[in-house]
Design a protein around this motif. Structure first.
Motif, PDB file in Angstrom:
ATOM      1  N   TRP A   1       1.372   9.521  -8.394  1.00  0.00           N
ATOM      2  CA  TRP A   1       0.617   8.691  -7.832  1.00  0.00           C
ATOM      3  C   TRP A   1       0.988   7.899  -6.569  1.00  0.00           C
ATOM      4  O   TRP A   1       2.120   7.786  -6.346  1.00  0.00           O
ATOM      5  CB  TRP A   1       0.245   7.491  -8.646  1.00  0.00           C
ATOM      6  CG  TRP A   1      -0.233   8.114 -10.057  1.00  0.00           C
ATOM      7  CD1 TRP A   1       0.359   7.917 -11.149  1.00  0.00           C
ATOM      8  CD2 TRP A   1      -1.646   8.308 -10.318  1.00  0.00           C
ATOM      9  NE1 TRP A   1      -0.580   8.414 -12.225  1.00  0.00           N
ATOM     10  CE2 TRP A   1      -1.737   8.689 -11.777  1.00  0.00           C
ATOM     11  CE3 TRP A   1      -2.575   8.342  -9.411  1.00  0.00           C
ATOM     12  CZ2 TRP A   1      -2.974   9.138 -12.232  1.00  0.00           C
ATOM     13  CZ3 TRP A   1      -3.986   9.026  -9.965  1.00  0.00           C
ATOM     14  CH2 TRP A   1      -4.084   9.179 -11.430  1.00  0.00           C
TER      15      TRP A   1
ATOM     16  N   TRP B   1       4.846   6.609  -7.507  1.00  0.00           N
ATOM     17  CA  TRP B   1       5.559   6.707  -8.908  1.00  0.00           C
ATOM     18  C   TRP B   1       4.903   8.044  -9.389  1.00  0.00           C
ATOM     19  O   TRP B   1       3.552   8.012  -9.376  1.00  0.00           O
ATOM     20  CB  TRP B   1       5.446   5.464  -9.650  1.00  0.00           C
ATOM     21  CG  TRP B   1       4.216   4.969 -10.003  1.00  0.00           C
ATOM     22  CD1 TRP B   1       3.871   5.352 -11.385  1.00  0.00           C
ATOM     23  CD2 TRP B   1       3.181   4.369  -9.472  1.00  0.00           C
ATOM     24  NE1 TRP B   1       2.548   4.936 -11.544  1.00  0.00           N
ATOM     25  CE2 TRP B   1       1.998   4.264 -10.208  1.00  0.00           C
ATOM     26  CE3 TRP B   1       3.244   3.824  -8.007  1.00  0.00           C
ATOM     27  CZ2 TRP B   1       1.045   3.439  -9.859  1.00  0.00           C
ATOM     28  CZ3 TRP B   1       1.939   3.032  -7.850  1.00  0.00           C
ATOM     29  CH2 TRP B   1       0.862   2.863  -8.687  1.00  0.00           C
TER      30      TRP B   1
ATOM     31  N   GLU C   1      -2.208   1.489  -3.965  1.00  0.00           N
ATOM     32  CA  GLU C   1      -1.589   0.183  -3.664  1.00  0.00           C
ATOM     33  C   GLU C   1      -1.003  -0.326  -4.881  1.00  0.00           C
ATOM     34  O   GLU C   1      -1.641  -0.038  -6.239  1.00  0.00           O
ATOM     35  CB  GLU C   1      -2.840  -0.609  -3.386  1.00  0.00           C
ATOM     36  CG  GLU C   1      -2.653  -2.180  -3.066  1.00  0.00           C
ATOM     37  CD  GLU C   1      -3.831  -2.874  -2.283  1.00  0.00           C
ATOM     38  OE1 GLU C   1      -3.643  -3.488  -1.428  1.00  0.00           O
ATOM     39  OE2 GLU C   1      -4.760  -2.646  -2.966  1.00  0.00           O
ATOM     40  N   ALA C   2       0.036  -1.292  -4.969  1.00  0.00           N
ATOM     41  CA  ALA C   2       0.507  -1.633  -6.144  1.00  0.00           C
ATOM     42  C   ALA C   2       1.096  -3.113  -5.689  1.00  0.00           C
ATOM     43  O   ALA C   2       1.506  -3.421  -4.827  1.00  0.00           O
ATOM     44  CB  ALA C   2       1.891  -0.699  -6.370  1.00  0.00           C
TER      45      ALA C   2
ATOM     46  N   SER D   1       0.958  -1.141  -0.007  1.00  0.00           N
ATOM     47  CA  SER D   1       0.080   0.058  -0.095  1.00  0.00           C
ATOM     48  C   SER D   1       0.898   1.414   0.026  1.00  0.00           C
ATOM     49  O   SER D   1       1.968   1.080   0.532  1.00  0.00           O
ATOM     50  CB  SER D   1      -1.003   0.116   1.079  1.00  0.00           C
ATOM     51  OG  SER D   1      -0.136   0.099   2.504  1.00  0.00           O
TER      52      SER D   1
ATOM     53  N   ALA E   1       2.503   2.742  -2.355  1.00  0.00           N
ATOM     54  CA  ALA E   1       3.742   2.726  -3.310  1.00  0.00           C
ATOM     55  C   ALA E   1       3.388   4.119  -4.067  1.00  0.00           C
ATOM     56  O   ALA E   1       2.511   4.532  -4.345  1.00  0.00           O
ATOM     57  CB  ALA E   1       3.494   1.636  -4.257  1.00  0.00           C
TER      58      ALA E   1
ATOM     59  N   LEU F   1       4.360  -5.086  -6.607  1.00  0.00           N
ATOM     60  CA  LEU F   1       5.820  -4.865  -6.845  1.00  0.00           C
ATOM     61  C   LEU F   1       6.823  -6.059  -6.719  1.00  0.00           C
ATOM     62  O   LEU F   1       6.318  -7.276  -6.076  1.00  0.00           O
ATOM     63  CB  LEU F   1       6.185  -3.871  -5.627  1.00  0.00           C
ATOM     64  CG  LEU F   1       5.562  -2.691  -5.333  1.00  0.00           C
ATOM     65  CD1 LEU F   1       6.015  -1.934  -4.163  1.00  0.00           C
ATOM     66  CD2 LEU F   1       5.698  -1.784  -6.743  1.00  0.00           C
TER      67      LEU F   1
END
Length: 228
Positions: free
Chosen positions: A22, A19, A25-26, A15, A17, A28
């Protein structure tokens, strides 16, 4: 032209993350994992956490599986109380990766567990973990290194027959071995650094270190060869 084998690699669910603009949640995975698979001759496919009952379907098109390193395994998975040294649980990932391991063992898909992945393999087969070791992490967030010695006559001993210094970052380790597992490498202090199943159980290997952080391709090449 022979097709490159498809190697699935499990991933993190995180949660917050970030980039660009943004923060979401991601899913990875350190890029070193797919790069190692690619350098060893495979095609890397990322496996985000999913419902455990879908593990067999996710594994069906794959030729090999890597369970990546990451957070501590929930001690409840092996019937232990949580140590103050143990990190927060990752229940979705634990459940998903355990299901992937069980599906790989059931179908004979070649399986490599990396650090947490080795520990989870041990837990999947009924083993337990030491929740904290002193001296195996030199600096938090920085990979260290120490020598590991192979056990002659094992799968790992055939892949890497000499003592080598490996990239490492862990504070947990195998305590009681899971059913059928045999140790195939040790650290100087006696810590089990690799485990495997006998050859008649398929190609199944777990290593305590992080081969993706080094230049030695032999372990991953062996997985890719078994998956070919």
């Amino acid at each position: 032209m022979t097709a490159r084998p498809l190697i699935g690699v499990s991933t993190y669910l995180e949660s917050g993350a970030r980039w660009g603009v943004w923060a979401l949640e991601a899913v990875l995975l350190p890029a070193a994992y797919p790069r190692l698979v690619q350098r060893a001759g495979g095609v890397a496919l990322l496996l985000p956490p999913d419902a455990p009952e879908r593990a067999a379907a996710a594994l069906a098109p794959l030729d090999g599986l890597v369970i990546a390193g990451g957070p501590d395994v929930d001690p409840a998975r092996y019937g232990a109380e949580r140590s103050p040294h143990t990190g927060p649980p990752a229940p979705e990932r634990d459940a998903w990766e355990l299901a992937l391991i069980e599906a790989a063992l059931a179908t004979g898909v070649p399986l490599l567990g990396v650090c947490r992945g080795m520990q989870l393999l041990n837990v999947a087969l009924g083993g337990t973990l030491v929740q904290h070791l002193e001296g195996h992490v030199e600096t938090v967030g920085v990979f260290g290194g120490h020598p590991v010695k192979p056990v002659p006559g094992t799968l790992y001993g055939g892949i890497v027959p000499e003592e080598v210094t490996v990239p490492t970052h862990h504070h947990q380790a195998v305590e009681r071995l899971g059913a059928g597992l045999v140790p195939s490498a040790y650290a100087a202090d006696g810590t089990v650094e690799a485990v495997e199943l006998p050859a008649d159980r398929g190609w199944v290997l777990g290593v305590q270190w992080h081969p993706e952080q080094g230049e030695d391709l032999r372990v991953m090449r062996a997985l890719v060869a078994a998956a070919s």
